[in-house]
Design an enzyme around this catalytic site. Structure first.
Site, PDB file in Angstrom:
ATOM      1  N   LYS A  13      24.541 -30.558-106.112  1.00 28.80           N
ATOM      2  CA  LYS A  13      23.351 -30.327-105.276  1.00 28.80           C
ATOM      3  C   LYS A  13      22.542 -31.620-105.116  1.00 28.80           C
ATOM      4  O   LYS A  13      22.156 -31.989-104.011  1.00 28.80           O
ATOM      5  CB  LYS A  13      22.447 -29.237-105.904  1.00 28.80           C
ATOM      6  CG  LYS A  13      23.142 -27.893-106.085  1.00 28.80           C
ATOM      7  CD  LYS A  13      22.193 -26.838-106.627  1.00 28.80           C
ATOM      8  CE  LYS A  13      21.659 -27.126-108.015  1.00 28.80           C
ATOM      9  NZ  LYS A  13      22.685 -27.136-109.076  1.00 28.80           N
ATOM     10  N   ARG A  87      16.096 -20.164-107.774  1.00 29.00           N
ATOM     11  CA  ARG A  87      17.215 -19.830-108.663  1.00 29.00           C
ATOM     12  C   ARG A  87      16.985 -18.553-109.452  1.00 29.00           C
ATOM     13  O   ARG A  87      17.676 -18.333-110.444  1.00 29.00           O
ATOM     14  CB  ARG A  87      17.611 -21.007-109.538  1.00 29.00           C
ATOM     15  CG  ARG A  87      16.608 -21.464-110.500  1.00 29.00           C
ATOM     16  CD  ARG A  87      16.768 -22.948-110.756  1.00 29.00           C
ATOM     17  NE  ARG A  87      17.787 -23.322-111.661  1.00 29.00           N
ATOM     18  CZ  ARG A  87      18.278 -24.573-111.721  1.00 29.00           C
ATOM     19  NH1 ARG A  87      17.873 -25.509-110.872  1.00 29.00           N
ATOM     20  NH2 ARG A  87      19.166 -24.895-112.587  1.00 29.00           N
ATOM     21  N   ARG A 126      28.158 -37.244-116.569  1.00 25.82           N
ATOM     22  CA  ARG A 126      27.103 -37.679-115.636  1.00 25.82           C
ATOM     23  C   ARG A 126      26.178 -38.684-116.329  1.00 25.82           C
ATOM     24  O   ARG A 126      25.857 -38.548-117.504  1.00 25.82           O
ATOM     25  CB  ARG A 126      26.270 -36.486-115.168  1.00 25.82           C
ATOM     26  CG  ARG A 126      25.011 -36.934-114.389  1.00 25.82           C
ATOM     27  CD  ARG A 126      24.322 -35.815-113.672  1.00 25.82           C
ATOM     28  NE  ARG A 126      23.937 -34.723-114.530  1.00 25.82           N
ATOM     29  CZ  ARG A 126      23.439 -33.569-114.086  1.00 25.82           C
ATOM     30  NH1 ARG A 126      23.298 -33.379-112.778  1.00 25.82           N
ATOM     31  NH2 ARG A 126      23.123 -32.618-114.921  1.00 25.82           N
ATOM     32  N   ARG A 155      21.451 -36.896-119.568  1.00 22.40           N
ATOM     33  CA  ARG A 155      20.421 -35.849-119.621  1.00 22.40           C
ATOM     34  C   ARG A 155      20.538 -34.988-120.878  1.00 22.40           C
ATOM     35  O   ARG A 155      21.638 -34.671-121.325  1.00 22.40           O
ATOM     36  CB  ARG A 155      20.518 -34.956-118.378  1.00 22.40           C
ATOM     37  CG  ARG A 155      19.675 -35.476-117.235  1.00 22.40           C
ATOM     38  CD  ARG A 155      19.881 -34.740-115.931  1.00 22.40           C
ATOM     39  NE  ARG A 155      19.864 -33.286-116.010  1.00 22.40           N
ATOM     40  CZ  ARG A 155      19.960 -32.505-114.939  1.00 22.40           C
ATOM     41  NH1 ARG A 155      20.059 -33.047-113.719  1.00 22.40           N
ATOM     42  NH2 ARG A 155      19.967 -31.191-115.067  1.00 22.40           N
ATOM     43  N   ARG A 166      23.594 -23.098-119.622  1.00 26.25           N
ATOM     44  CA  ARG A 166      23.164 -23.177-118.217  1.00 26.25           C
ATOM     45  C   ARG A 166      24.119 -22.398-117.320  1.00 26.25           C
ATOM     46  O   ARG A 166      23.699 -21.751-116.355  1.00 26.25           O
ATOM     47  CB  ARG A 166      23.081 -24.637-117.771  1.00 26.25           C
ATOM     48  CG  ARG A 166      21.885 -25.357-118.389  1.00 26.25           C
ATOM     49  CD  ARG A 166      22.067 -26.847-118.379  1.00 26.25           C
ATOM     50  NE  ARG A 166      22.108 -27.411-117.054  1.00 26.25           N
ATOM     51  CZ  ARG A 166      22.642 -28.602-116.768  1.00 26.25           C
ATOM     52  NH1 ARG A 166      23.185 -29.329-117.731  1.00 26.25           N
ATOM     53  NH2 ARG A 166      22.609 -29.047-115.545  1.00 26.25           N
TER      54      ARG A 166
HETATM   55  P1  AP5 Z   1      24.830 -33.493-109.408  1.00 27.85           P
HETATM   56  O1  AP5 Z   1      24.736 -33.873-107.985  1.00 27.85           O
HETATM   57  O2  AP5 Z   1      23.913 -34.115-110.379  1.00 27.85           O
HETATM   58  O3  AP5 Z   1      24.847 -31.879-109.540  1.00 27.85           O
HETATM   59  P2  AP5 Z   1      23.665 -30.834-109.493  1.00 27.85           P
HETATM   60  O4  AP5 Z   1      24.176 -29.624-108.788  1.00 27.85           O
HETATM   61  O5  AP5 Z   1      22.418 -31.466-108.990  1.00 27.85           O
HETATM   62  O6  AP5 Z   1      23.574 -30.514-111.044  1.00 27.85           O
HETATM   63  P3  AP5 Z   1      22.309 -30.314-111.966  1.00 27.85           P
HETATM   64  O7  AP5 Z   1      22.811 -30.366-113.384  1.00 27.85           O
HETATM   65  O8  AP5 Z   1      21.204 -31.252-111.601  1.00 27.85           O
HETATM   66  O9  AP5 Z   1      21.924 -28.862-111.603  1.00 27.85           O
HETATM   67  P4  AP5 Z   1      21.033 -27.909-112.370  1.00 27.85           P
HETATM   68  O10 AP5 Z   1      20.775 -26.887-111.353  1.00 27.85           O
HETATM   69  O11 AP5 Z   1      21.593 -27.419-113.645  1.00 27.85           O
HETATM   70  O12 AP5 Z   1      19.811 -28.846-112.838  1.00 27.85           O
HETATM   71  P5  AP5 Z   1      18.352 -29.026-112.268  1.00 27.85           P
HETATM   72  O13 AP5 Z   1      17.979 -30.439-112.446  1.00 27.85           O
HETATM   73  O14 AP5 Z   1      18.200 -28.397-110.957  1.00 27.85           O
HETATM   74  O15 AP5 Z   1      26.343 -33.774-109.869  1.00 27.85           O
HETATM   75  C1  AP5 Z   1      26.731 -33.536-111.213  1.00 27.85           C
HETATM   76  C2  AP5 Z   1      27.751 -34.606-111.629  1.00 27.85           C
HETATM   77  O16 AP5 Z   1      28.930 -34.438-110.865  1.00 27.85           O
HETATM   78  C3  AP5 Z   1      27.275 -36.052-111.380  1.00 27.85           C
HETATM   79  O17 AP5 Z   1      27.799 -36.880-112.407  1.00 27.85           O
HETATM   80  C4  AP5 Z   1      27.899 -36.406-110.023  1.00 27.85           C
HETATM   81  O18 AP5 Z   1      28.134 -37.799-109.880  1.00 27.85           O
HETATM   82  C5  AP5 Z   1      29.196 -35.631-110.088  1.00 27.85           C
HETATM   83  N1  AP5 Z   1      29.662 -35.163-108.796  1.00 27.85           N
HETATM   84  C6  AP5 Z   1      28.919 -34.766-107.726  1.00 27.85           C
HETATM   85  N2  AP5 Z   1      29.732 -34.410-106.713  1.00 27.85           N
HETATM   86  C7  AP5 Z   1      31.009 -34.582-107.165  1.00 27.85           C
HETATM   87  C8  AP5 Z   1      32.300 -34.393-106.596  1.00 27.85           C
HETATM   88  N3  AP5 Z   1      32.446 -33.940-105.341  1.00 27.85           N
HETATM   89  N4  AP5 Z   1      33.382 -34.679-107.351  1.00 27.85           N
HETATM   90  C9  AP5 Z   1      33.232 -35.142-108.628  1.00 27.85           C
HETATM   91  N5  AP5 Z   1      32.056 -35.348-109.220  1.00 27.85           N
HETATM   92  C10 AP5 Z   1      30.959 -35.071-108.497  1.00 27.85           C
HETATM   93  O19 AP5 Z   1      17.522 -28.138-113.319  1.00 27.85           O
HETATM   94  C11 AP5 Z   1      17.433 -28.546-114.649  1.00 27.85           C
HETATM   95  C12 AP5 Z   1      16.588 -27.553-115.431  1.00 27.85           C
HETATM   96  O20 AP5 Z   1      15.257 -27.515-114.876  1.00 27.85           O
HETATM   97  C13 AP5 Z   1      17.056 -26.092-115.433  1.00 27.85           C
HETATM   98  O21 AP5 Z   1      18.045 -25.851-116.397  1.00 27.85           O
HETATM   99  C14 AP5 Z   1      15.736 -25.391-115.746  1.00 27.85           C
HETATM  100  O22 AP5 Z   1      15.400 -25.538-117.094  1.00 27.85           O
HETATM  101  C15 AP5 Z   1      14.743 -26.180-114.924  1.00 27.85           C
HETATM  102  N6  AP5 Z   1      14.625 -25.702-113.545  1.00 27.85           N
HETATM  103  C16 AP5 Z   1      14.932 -26.401-112.409  1.00 27.85           C
HETATM  104  N7  AP5 Z   1      14.708 -25.662-111.329  1.00 27.85           N
HETATM  105  C17 AP5 Z   1      14.266 -24.457-111.757  1.00 27.85           C
HETATM  106  C18 AP5 Z   1      13.901 -23.260-111.105  1.00 27.85           C
HETATM  107  N8  AP5 Z   1      13.961 -23.144-109.763  1.00 27.85           N
HETATM  108  N9  AP5 Z   1      13.488 -22.210-111.864  1.00 27.85           N
HETATM  109  C19 AP5 Z   1      13.416 -22.307-113.204  1.00 27.85           C
HETATM  110  N10 AP5 Z   1      13.773 -23.410-113.901  1.00 27.85           N
HETATM  111  C20 AP5 Z   1      14.199 -24.486-113.181  1.00 27.85           C
HETATM  112 MG    MG Z   2      20.550 -31.895-109.822  1.00 28.59          MG
END
Ligand code: AP5
Ligand code: MG
Length: 213
Positions: A13, A87, A126, A155, A166
């Site tokens: 994402k 989410r 990552r 992270r 997660r």
């Molecule tokens: P990346 O692009 O970083 O993936 P992502 O989908 O953004 O993954 P996240 O871990 O950031 O998602 P998340 O939803 O768990 O975390 P968030 O920060 O939103 O890619 C991942 C890896 O894969 C990278 O190394 C990249 O280079 C690689 N990659 C990308 N595309 C690729 C491909 N095609 N092929 C191979 N490799 C690839 O949330 C974190 C925390 O915040 C949550 O756990 C929660 O505690 C809190 N939080 C955030 N939003 C909310 C909400 N709405 N409600 C409640 N709590 C929330």
């Molecule tokens: Mg992300």
């Protein structure tokens, strides 16, 4: 154009949202990035959510919707791409109502589909650059050769136990959001496997299909 990128942790994402933002001049709104910035700055919000993020637990809906409301108010009439929000089903219901009241509904939701086994590999390798926000993968999207790897961040929620948790939280609480939003927003599911460029091409094709490219 107002977009939401949906998908499990590690689906790409953040990676694709940055590319969309760059290509289409959108503001990138990542709730995870907002929480991590608050943690770095040790604000009251940051102190409150530090342990939740490290454990892979969701931040409560009222807190999350509050920070999104504030950020949308700052964005004003500019176009945006949501990453990691909504989410939970209550967050989705809140968003639909909030944007309807502003007469600025979402134009499309792009759902990135990646199997769990690939997610574990993506997240455990990552690294992010705290200075630029760039997202790397040590194998699939490596940092430039002259990068000092010690400056990159692994992270706190990218440890094996937190990744598994997660994924469980995603399947229980977040996966149902897609059906809830689909009733209100044109939705396209795309294959999130393959190279970063291949996924980007599918995202562009999906946007063209819903008339937003
Ligand atoms: P990346 O692009 O970083 O993936 P992502 O989908 O953004 O993954 P996240 O871990 O950031 O998602 P998340 O939803 O768990 O975390 P968030 O920060 O939103 O890619 C991942 C890896 O894969 C990278 O190394 C990249 O280079 C690689 N990659 C990308 N595309 C690729 C491909 N095609 N092929 C191979 N490799 C690839 O949330 C974190 C925390 O915040 C949550 O756990 C929660 O505690 C809190 N939080 C955030 N939003 C909310 C909400 N709405 N409600 C409640 N709590 C929330
Ligand atoms: Mg992300």
């Amino acid at each position: 154009m107002r977009l939401a990128l949906f998908g499990p942790p590690g689906a790409g994402k953040g990676t694709q949202a940055k590319r969309l933002a760059h290509a289409h001049g959108l503001t990138h709104l990542s709730t995870g990035d907002l929480f991590r910035a608050a943690i770095r700055q040790k604000t009251p919000l940051g102190v409150r959510v530090t342990e939740l993020l490290a454990a892979g637990e969701l931040v409560p809906d009222d807190v999350t919707c509050g920070i999104v409301a504030d950020t949308l108010a700052e964005i004003g009439t500019r176009d945006f791409v949501l990453d990691g929000f909504p989410r939970t089903v209550p967050q989705a219901e809140w968003l639909v109502k909030h944007l309807a009241e502003a007469e600025a509904p979402l134009d499309a939701m792009i759902s990135l589909e990646v199997p769990d086994d690939q997610i574990v590999h993506r997240l455990s390798r990552r690294r992010t650059d705290p200075a630029t926000g760039e997202i790397y993968h040590l194998d699939f999207n490596p940092p430039p050769a002259d990068t000092d790897l010690a400056t990159l961040v692994h992270r706190s929620d990218d440890q094996p136990e937190a990744i598994q948790h997660r994924l469980e939280v995603y399947h229980e609480e977040t996966a149902p959001v897609e059906a809830a939003l689909r009733a209100h927003v044109p939705t396209v599911e795309i294959d999130g496997t393959g190279t970063l460029d291949e996924v980007q091409a599918r995202v562009d094709a999906a946007l063209a299909a819903v008339g937003e490219a």
